[in-house]
Design an enzyme around this catalytic site. Structure first.
Site, PDB file in Angstrom:
ATOM      1  N   ASP A  80       0.794  -1.236  -0.139  1.00 50.50           N
ATOM      2  CA  ASP A  80       0.066  -0.023   0.032  1.00 50.50           C
ATOM      3  C   ASP A  80       0.928   1.209  -0.006  1.00 50.50           C
ATOM      4  OD1 ASP A  80       0.701  -0.747   2.354  1.00 50.50           O
ATOM      5  OD2 ASP A  80      -0.626   0.428   3.502  1.00 50.50           O
ATOM      6  N   GLU A 138      -0.860  -1.874   5.369  1.00 51.18           N
ATOM      7  CA  GLU A 138       0.194  -1.862   6.243  1.00 51.18           C
ATOM      8  C   GLU A 138      -0.042  -0.287   7.191  1.00 51.18           C
ATOM      9  OE1 GLU A 138       2.984  -0.905   9.227  1.00 51.18           O
ATOM     10  OE2 GLU A 138       3.055   0.135   6.869  1.00 51.18           O
TER      11      GLU A 138
END
Length: 390
Positions: A80, A138
């Site tokens: 991400d 995350e």
């Protein structure tokens, strides 16, 4: 076999860089990584591996089965990006306005894809299984690790290994630390509710700004006077929203803050002290304190035996390995470490031009040499681990 894998990865270095730059141009925010997840899944379509998609929503689990009995090692990379407008001027800068790979997760994914591809090509020479964890989200609590664990990503895994490239660490080096290595974190929001009034008549009101200011001052003593000098803890007040009129006494203020602790025990102690302080402000000023406290990520604990074994394996393979200090940021890899003995290590990625901006900075960049180092380091550990010895 080790020499063979190292040579193959070296030959594929340009492929890692190409993938990294593509991902860097097309970043997606946590819990919205639809295209990135599809890109990863598509990469494995013609590979001799087992692929499970939508693990923990958008996570991808790739299993490389040697076909021979042996242990199972899980290796993890996140994918991400962050809500940051890029300001690097790179020719492959983000094409998505307000979104940027400002933490290196594009590099993690790029090296992991090529490493997994290369390991699959020699899997018949191994003993056991490799589980490749491609994890979303995350950066934003509750994080993507929890969902993947709940969906069984660690089923059968004996240990977990993770890597983070670090723009502030020397390129070419690998860093490790047994025990607690990254802080746990929490978020809090405090609404202080008093009674509004006119500035000319403070005795008829109850000033929420004064009470809120006292809270800000009081919590500074939690770290300095409630924690042992040998404990690591941080309380940050990041927002104090008390905007109003110059001659009007505010009836409400909103305070937001961040808590870090290098152990879960320290973090729990800070939480209790914050709540005690809020109750004390209520009693002292006659206000109401509404505290929303959200415990985000736990502290990251590196299993000493496994972490030292990883470091020893890399040292024997002539990597430049160095023990580092604990790292202040938090990491949801900590959830894997709570489930299995794990090691989270760092690969130096300081840019060659000497301009090393910290992670989450609009000018963040890395040395792309760190991709090959990461792939070769993790590949080395995998080969040593899958010799068939539990």
């Amino acid at each position: 076999m080790h020499k063979q894998l190292m040579n193959v990865l070296r030959e594929k270095e340009s492929k890692m860089i190409e993938i990294r730059r593509y991902l860097h141009q097309h970043p997606e925010l946590s819990f919205h990584e639809t295209q990135t997840a599809q890109y990863i899944a598509d990469f494995y379509k013609d590979k001799d591996v087992s692929v499970e998609t939508n693990v923990g929503e958008r996570g991808i689990k790739v299993t490389i089965d040697s076909g021979h009995p042996g242990p199972t090692l899980a290796i993890r990379a996140d994918f991400d990006a962050l809500p940051i407008e890029e300001d690097t001027g790179l020719p492959y800068a983000s094409q998505n306005k307000g979104v940027m790979h400002a933490c290196g997760h594009d590099a993690h994914t790029a090296y992991m894809l090529v490493l997994a591809e290369s390991l699959a090509e020699i899997k018949d020479q191994l003993k056991g299984k490799i589980v490749v964890i491609h994890q979303p989200a995350e950066e934003v609590p509750p994080g993507g690790a929890i969902g993947m664990i709940q969906d069984g990503v660690l089923d059968g895994a004996d240990h977990v290994l993770g890597v983070h490239v670090m723009s502030t660490m020397e390129t070419g080096k690998v860093f490790y630390r047994p025990g607690f290595v990254q802080t746990g974190r929490a978020y809090f929001k405090l609404n202080v509710i008093g009674q509004g009034g006119h500035g000319s008549s403070p005795h008829t009101a109850n000033d929420a700004i004064v009470a809120g200011a006292q809270f800000v001052t009081a919590v500074q003593t939690i770290v300095s006077r409630r924690l042992s000098p040998f404990e690591t803890g941080v309380i940050t007040i990041g927002s104090f929203d008390g905007k109003g009129q110059f001659n009007v006494i505010k009836d409400r203020v909103e305070i937001e803050g961040d808590v870090r602790g290098l152990t879960d025990e320290t973090k729990a102690k800070i939480e209790q002290e914050l709540k005690t302080t809020a109750h004390g402000i209520e009693a002292l000023y006659g206000v109401t304190c509404e505290l929303d406290y959200q415990d985000d990520y736990p502290a990251l604990y590196n299993d000493p035996d496994f972490t030292n074994k990883v470091a020893e394996t890399l040292q024997q393979a002539n990597f430049d390995v160095e023990q580092c200090e604990p790292q202040p940021p938090s990491e949801d890899f900590a959830y894997y470490a709570k489930e299995r003995p794990s090691a989270f290590i760092y690969v130096g990625a300081a840019p060659e031009d000497g301009k090393a901006y910290p992670h989450h900075h609009p000018k963040f960049n890395i040395s792309e040499k760190s991709l090959l180092t990461s792939a070769q380091a993790v590949g080395t550990v995998v080969l040593d681990y899958l010799k068939g010895e539990k």
